[in-house]
Motif scaffolding. Sequence first.
Motif, PDB file in Angstrom:
ATOM      1  N   PHE A  46       0.830  -1.206   0.000  1.00 47.92           N
ATOM      2  CA  PHE A  46       0.000   0.000   0.000  1.00 47.92           C
ATOM      3  C   PHE A  46       0.865   1.255   0.000  1.00 47.92           C
ATOM      4  CE2 PHE A  46      -2.059   3.467   2.359  1.00 47.92           C
ATOM      5  CZ  PHE A  46      -3.053   3.767   1.429  1.00 47.92           C
ATOM      6  N   GLU A  47       1.930   1.265   0.771  1.00 47.61           N
ATOM      7  CA  GLU A  47       2.816   2.431   0.795  1.00 47.61           C
ATOM      8  C   GLU A  47       3.365   2.711  -0.602  1.00 47.61           C
ATOM      9  OE1 GLU A  47       4.405   2.144   5.440  1.00 47.61           O
ATOM     10  OE2 GLU A  47       5.595   1.256   3.822  1.00 47.61           O
ATOM     11  N   ARG A  48       3.784   1.681  -1.312  1.00 54.72           N
ATOM     12  CA  ARG A  48       4.296   1.873  -2.670  1.00 54.72           C
ATOM     13  C   ARG A  48       3.198   2.370  -3.607  1.00 54.72           C
ATOM     14  NH1 ARG A  48       6.518  -3.239  -1.624  1.00 54.72           N
ATOM     15  NH2 ARG A  48       4.961  -4.208  -2.983  1.00 54.72           N
ATOM     16  N   SER A  74      -5.299  11.072   6.347  1.00 56.94           N
ATOM     17  CA  SER A  74      -6.155  10.249   7.191  1.00 56.94           C
ATOM     18  C   SER A  74      -6.951   9.295   6.307  1.00 56.94           C
ATOM     19  CB  SER A  74      -7.123  11.130   7.988  1.00 56.94           C
ATOM     20  OG  SER A  74      -8.140  10.350   8.595  1.00 56.94           O
ATOM     21  N   PHE A  75      -7.177   8.083   6.813  1.00 54.59           N
ATOM     22  CA  PHE A  75      -8.026   7.107   6.128  1.00 54.59           C
ATOM     23  C   PHE A  75      -9.227   6.726   6.989  1.00 54.59           C
ATOM     24  CE2 PHE A  75      -3.600   6.058   4.577  1.00 54.59           C
ATOM     25  CZ  PHE A  75      -3.728   6.765   3.399  1.00 54.59           C
ATOM     26  N   TYR A  76      -9.688   7.684   7.783  1.00 52.57           N
ATOM     27  CA  TYR A  76     -10.919   7.498   8.552  1.00 52.57           C
ATOM     28  C   TYR A  76     -12.026   7.060   7.585  1.00 52.57           C
ATOM     29  CZ  TYR A  76     -14.582   8.643  11.970  1.00 52.57           C
ATOM     30  OH  TYR A  76     -15.639   8.589  12.836  1.00 52.57           O
ATOM     31  N   LEU A 118     -11.634   0.607   7.099  1.00 48.05           N
ATOM     32  CA  LEU A 118     -12.756   0.100   7.890  1.00 48.05           C
ATOM     33  C   LEU A 118     -12.531   0.374   9.374  1.00 48.05           C
ATOM     34  CD1 LEU A 118     -13.632  -3.296   6.191  1.00 48.05           C
ATOM     35  CD2 LEU A 118     -14.442  -1.001   5.674  1.00 48.05           C
ATOM     36  N   GLY A 119     -11.747   1.381   9.640  1.00 49.28           N
ATOM     37  CA  GLY A 119     -11.410   1.809  10.991  1.00 49.28           C
ATOM     38  C   GLY A 119     -10.426   2.953  10.846  1.00 49.28           C
ATOM     39  N   ASP A 120      -9.602   3.174  11.846  1.00 51.11           N
ATOM     40  CA  ASP A 120      -8.610   4.236  11.756  1.00 51.11           C
ATOM     41  C   ASP A 120      -7.429   3.807  10.884  1.00 51.11           C
ATOM     42  OD1 ASP A 120      -9.420   6.594  13.038  1.00 51.11           O
ATOM     43  OD2 ASP A 120      -9.036   5.735  15.021  1.00 51.11           O
ATOM     44  N   GLY A 121      -6.789   4.788  10.292  1.00 46.19           N
ATOM     45  CA  GLY A 121      -5.588   4.563   9.507  1.00 46.19           C
ATOM     46  C   GLY A 121      -5.063   5.890   9.020  1.00 46.19           C
ATOM     47  N   MET A 132       7.518   6.392  18.939  1.00 46.41           N
ATOM     48  CA  MET A 132       6.139   6.163  19.330  1.00 46.41           C
ATOM     49  C   MET A 132       5.672   4.855  18.694  1.00 46.41           C
ATOM     50  SD  MET A 132       4.703   9.331  16.994  1.00 46.41           S
ATOM     51  CE  MET A 132       2.947   9.035  17.154  1.00 46.41           C
ATOM     52  N   ASN A 133       4.447   4.491  18.951  1.00 45.78           N
ATOM     53  CA  ASN A 133       3.885   3.275  18.350  1.00 45.78           C
ATOM     54  C   ASN A 133       2.672   3.682  17.533  1.00 45.78           C
ATOM     55  OD1 ASN A 133       2.912   0.768  17.665  1.00 45.78           O
ATOM     56  ND2 ASN A 133       2.064   0.334  19.691  1.00 45.78           N
ATOM     57  N   THR A 134       2.831   3.796  16.223  1.00 48.74           N
ATOM     58  CA  THR A 134       1.725   4.178  15.349  1.00 48.74           C
ATOM     59  C   THR A 134       1.891   3.455  14.020  1.00 48.74           C
ATOM     60  OG1 THR A 134       0.580   6.002  14.251  1.00 48.74           O
ATOM     61  CG2 THR A 134       2.948   6.313  14.709  1.00 48.74           C
ATOM     62  N   ARG A 135       1.238   2.290  13.917  1.00 47.62           N
ATOM     63  CA  ARG A 135       1.453   1.434  12.751  1.00 47.62           C
ATOM     64  C   ARG A 135       0.123   1.167  12.054  1.00 47.62           C
ATOM     65  NH1 ARG A 135       5.017  -2.623  16.473  1.00 47.62           N
ATOM     66  NH2 ARG A 135       3.010  -2.650  17.519  1.00 47.62           N
ATOM     67  N   LEU A 136       0.107   1.363  10.753  1.00 50.00           N
ATOM     68  CA  LEU A 136      -1.026   0.941   9.939  1.00 50.00           C
ATOM     69  C   LEU A 136      -1.021  -0.586   9.904  1.00 50.00           C
ATOM     70  CD1 LEU A 136      -3.336   1.752   7.959  1.00 50.00           C
ATOM     71  CD2 LEU A 136      -1.632   1.606   6.129  1.00 50.00           C
ATOM     72  N   ASP A 137      -2.167  -1.212  10.278  1.00 48.74           N
ATOM     73  CA  ASP A 137      -2.138  -2.670  10.340  1.00 48.74           C
ATOM     74  C   ASP A 137      -2.431  -3.290   8.977  1.00 48.74           C
ATOM     75  OD1 ASP A 137      -5.018  -3.595  10.107  1.00 48.74           O
ATOM     76  OD2 ASP A 137      -5.234  -2.262  11.829  1.00 48.74           O
ATOM     77  N   GLU A 138      -2.119  -4.577   8.861  1.00 51.30           N
ATOM     78  CA  GLU A 138      -2.228  -5.284   7.592  1.00 51.30           C
ATOM     79  C   GLU A 138      -3.659  -5.336   7.053  1.00 51.30           C
ATOM     80  OE1 GLU A 138       0.437  -7.557   5.627  1.00 51.30           O
ATOM     81  OE2 GLU A 138       0.955  -5.524   6.234  1.00 51.30           O
ATOM     82  N   LEU A 139      -4.633  -5.520   7.929  1.00 55.63           N
ATOM     83  CA  LEU A 139      -6.024  -5.608   7.485  1.00 55.63           C
ATOM     84  C   LEU A 139      -6.474  -4.301   6.850  1.00 55.63           C
ATOM     85  CD1 LEU A 139      -7.576  -7.573  10.485  1.00 55.63           C
ATOM     86  CD2 LEU A 139      -7.281  -8.418   8.148  1.00 55.63           C
ATOM     87  N   GLN A 140      -6.159  -3.177   7.502  1.00 56.22           N
ATOM     88  CA  GLN A 140      -6.555  -1.884   6.943  1.00 56.22           C
ATOM     89  C   GLN A 140      -5.792  -1.590   5.653  1.00 56.22           C
ATOM     90  OE1 GLN A 140      -9.118  -0.588   7.963  1.00 56.22           O
ATOM     91  NE2 GLN A 140      -9.362  -1.262  10.073  1.00 56.22           N
TER      92      GLN A 140
END
Length: 377
Positions: free
Chosen positions: A44-46, A188-190, A198-201, A234-242
């Motif tokens: 997704f980043e790419r 933001s991917f709210y 489908l949640g925060d990102g 800090m801890n702020t990671r986009l998760d695999e599902l999102q």
Amino acid sequence: MTALKIPQTDPRANYMAHAAGIEAAISEVLRRGRYILGQEVSAFEREFSAWLGAAGAIGAGNGTDALQLALRACGIGPGDTVVTVSHTAVATVAAIELAGAEPLLVDIDPVSFTMDPACLDAALRSHRNRRLRAVIPVHLYGHPADMPAIMEIARRDRLRVIEDCAQSHGAAIGGRKTGCWGDMAAFSFYPTKNLGALGDGGALVTSDQELAARARSLREYGWRERYVSESAGMNTRLDELQAAVLRVKLRHLDAENAARRRIAQAYDSLLGGSSLGLPGTRAGCLHGRHQYVVRAPDRDGLRSYLQTQGIGTLVHYPVPVHQQPAYRGRIAVSGTLIETERAAREVLSLPLYPELTPGEVETVARAILHATAGGCV
């Protein structure tokens, strides 16, 4: 008139439009069994940075974190001042304070609702006693801020520029997308965004490889080597599902943005003879149409009437940041913020999402015309 149910925005419809692809992508993540910073996030980043035309993207937990991460990657923290606007989601200012810096708020242009470059220039000249380090222009409602002017002013004073692109996925100036103008940009991917999870990102974007490396380290405890913190991160990671969901939806984003623009054009045509102030677009800009925001002298009366007709609306935003209880009296303001306070009294966001039908748009417009011409408000 018969009351219908037309929500102001409907992320459920957006999900259903891509349900098969989303469910397949989620199933694949579950099959692999890796949920944090795996191949979906990397892909997704790419893909997102390529879509923007930027060198790279770094996934984050949400848009606020992405802004804070960008500030910290730029070395901005306690004792520093960051200039932004008061007519914005409070997240913009919250991120500045989370990074330890101090916000300085300036007024907006009344047409685009974005940072007025003349007010930015005046603030920089009149607050030279502060340690001014950065500017955060907000591309509000999908309209790009005046980035050529803002960049010229910021570069003159050697300030970092971090774009708040939470509402501007696909907006552009002269063909160059928002997110590709400043040193860094936060998205933001709210779920209700043009590109929503489908949640925060969230994600931050930059073409500066040094800033990108800092941000990647800071988003996970300051690690470069696992379990070894080279800096206080800090801890702020986009998760695999999102990330998997966002990859599916990214493929449809251009078409959905085009649908948003067609709906906005329909509103322009249908409401052209009304007493409302319709949203303008500065020459050379491509509006992202995250929101269709009108000005109404009796905004609250119109909103109440539309609610009786089953038409949902929202106010983005009813209270400027500098007037909110958490910030009033303690946050720095440059000038009087007259346009900001007027916007807060008048703005109303009408229903706008890709699945909105022509008939629903006409229903909304008819209700507004009836209310404003027939004395209902």
